[in-house]
Each structure stands twice: as C-alpha cells, then as structure tokens.
Design an enzyme around this catalytic site. Structure first.
Site, PDB file in Angstrom:
ATOM      1  N   PHE A   1      67.579 -37.747 -21.015  1.00 23.69           N
ATOM      2  CA  PHE A   1      67.824 -36.443 -21.475  1.00 23.69           C
ATOM      3  C   PHE A   1      69.402 -36.257 -21.649  1.00 23.69           C
ATOM      4  O   PHE A   1      69.781 -35.828 -22.679  1.00 23.69           O
ATOM      5  CB  PHE A   1      67.307 -35.262 -20.829  1.00 23.69           C
ATOM      6  CG  PHE A   1      67.681 -33.916 -21.667  1.00 23.69           C
ATOM      7  CD1 PHE A   1      66.972 -33.613 -22.793  1.00 23.69           C
ATOM      8  CD2 PHE A   1      68.737 -33.349 -21.016  1.00 23.69           C
ATOM      9  CE1 PHE A   1      67.442 -32.375 -23.341  1.00 23.69           C
ATOM     10  CE2 PHE A   1      69.244 -32.072 -21.684  1.00 23.69           C
ATOM     11  CZ  PHE A   1      68.430 -31.573 -22.827  1.00 23.69           C
TER      12      PHE A   1
ATOM     13  N   VAL B   1      60.471 -38.796 -20.465  1.00 24.38           N
ATOM     14  CA  VAL B   1      62.056 -38.290 -20.571  1.00 24.38           C
ATOM     15  C   VAL B   1      62.543 -38.100 -19.068  1.00 24.38           C
ATOM     16  O   VAL B   1      61.873 -37.079 -18.352  1.00 24.38           O
ATOM     17  CB  VAL B   1      62.447 -37.165 -21.552  1.00 24.38           C
ATOM     18  CG1 VAL B   1      63.671 -36.982 -21.590  1.00 24.38           C
ATOM     19  CG2 VAL B   1      61.880 -37.657 -22.830  1.00 24.38           C
ATOM     20  N   CYS B   2      63.383 -38.501 -18.466  1.00 23.38           N
ATOM     21  CA  CYS B   2      64.111 -37.949 -17.288  1.00 23.38           C
ATOM     22  C   CYS B   2      65.695 -37.852 -17.504  1.00 23.38           C
ATOM     23  O   CYS B   2      65.979 -37.368 -18.696  1.00 23.38           O
ATOM     24  CB  CYS B   2      63.919 -38.956 -16.189  1.00 23.38           C
ATOM     25  SG  CYS B   2      64.737 -40.383 -16.504  1.00 23.38           S
ATOM     26  N   TYR B   3      66.387 -37.818 -16.444  1.00 24.42           N
ATOM     27  CA  TYR B   3      67.797 -37.427 -16.568  1.00 24.42           C
ATOM     28  C   TYR B   3      68.522 -38.536 -17.472  1.00 24.42           C
ATOM     29  O   TYR B   3      69.281 -38.377 -18.294  1.00 24.42           O
ATOM     30  CB  TYR B   3      68.486 -37.315 -15.208  1.00 24.42           C
ATOM     31  CG  TYR B   3      68.079 -36.063 -14.493  1.00 24.42           C
ATOM     32  CD1 TYR B   3      68.691 -34.804 -14.743  1.00 24.42           C
ATOM     33  CD2 TYR B   3      67.032 -36.086 -13.752  1.00 24.42           C
ATOM     34  CE1 TYR B   3      68.087 -33.752 -14.165  1.00 24.42           C
ATOM     35  CE2 TYR B   3      66.543 -34.892 -13.008  1.00 24.42           C
ATOM     36  CZ  TYR B   3      67.143 -33.726 -13.405  1.00 24.42           C
ATOM     37  OH  TYR B   3      66.553 -32.602 -12.730  1.00 24.42           O
TER      38      TYR B   3
END
Length: 109
Positions: A95, A66-68
């Site tokens: 996210f 998970v990243c931005y």
C-alpha cells in the site's frame, strides 16, 4: 513446487481497476491503517474475517493481497492459494508504494 501466487505490479493493478476487471482486493494491514486509507474496493482481512472470505468468495475470483510493503502479503497470498483460490496475487510494493504512485486512487475517511 512452484509458488501458488503471483506478484502483481502496481501499474498492472491500476490497469485492471480501470478496466473494472472482476477481482477482490484484500488488505491485511492493521485496522487503523486500513481505516486511514486503502485502495477503493478493498476489504479488510484479519484473523476474524478470513473464514468468511474463504467461505463466501468464489474460488475462481482473483484475489489481490495488499500489505504495507509487499512482504507479508506474499505469505497471506500463498496461504489463500492453499485454500483453493486459483488466482492469487501479492501487490508488489504494498500500500505504501501504491499510495505514493497513485494518490488519487486511495480512499480516505
């Protein structure tokens, strides 16, 4: 050569979490963003903690990165797949999208 990771849409992740499917969520956002909110069960991953993850996590444990916004997680997922993990996913939308779709599934301090 095909990509070594797969894309995962938020609704599928929601289903997997609901089924309590065994998986490890790894969040590669900066520590402050992670502290301000993350998907329950996530572990924060950065340059200092990645060695422990690779060393101690079974290679057959599915990893969801998970990243931005779902961009840098693809590079991290490809790297993790290269470390021998057989099932690696990049969360599409990251996210930010997850928090928008599933605000009740965000752990906040």
């Amino acid at each position: 050569m095909s990509q070594a990771f797969e894309h995962l849409d938020p609704s599928t992740l929601q289903q997997w979490l609901g089924e309590q499917r065994p998986l490890q969520l790894v969040d590669i956002r900066d520590p402050l963003s992670f502290a301000q909110g993350h998907i329950p069960g996530s572990r924060h991953l950065d340059n200092t903690s990645v060695a422990e993850l690779v060393e101690k996590t079974p290679s057959d444990m599915p990893l969801v990165v998970v990243c931005y916004h779902g961009h840098s997680s693809q590079q991290a997922a490809a790297w993790l797949a290269g470390q021998g993990f057989g099932e690696v996913y990049s969360l599409d939308g990251g996210f930010v999208d997850w928090a928008h779709r599933h605000p009740d599934h965000v752990l906040k301090p």
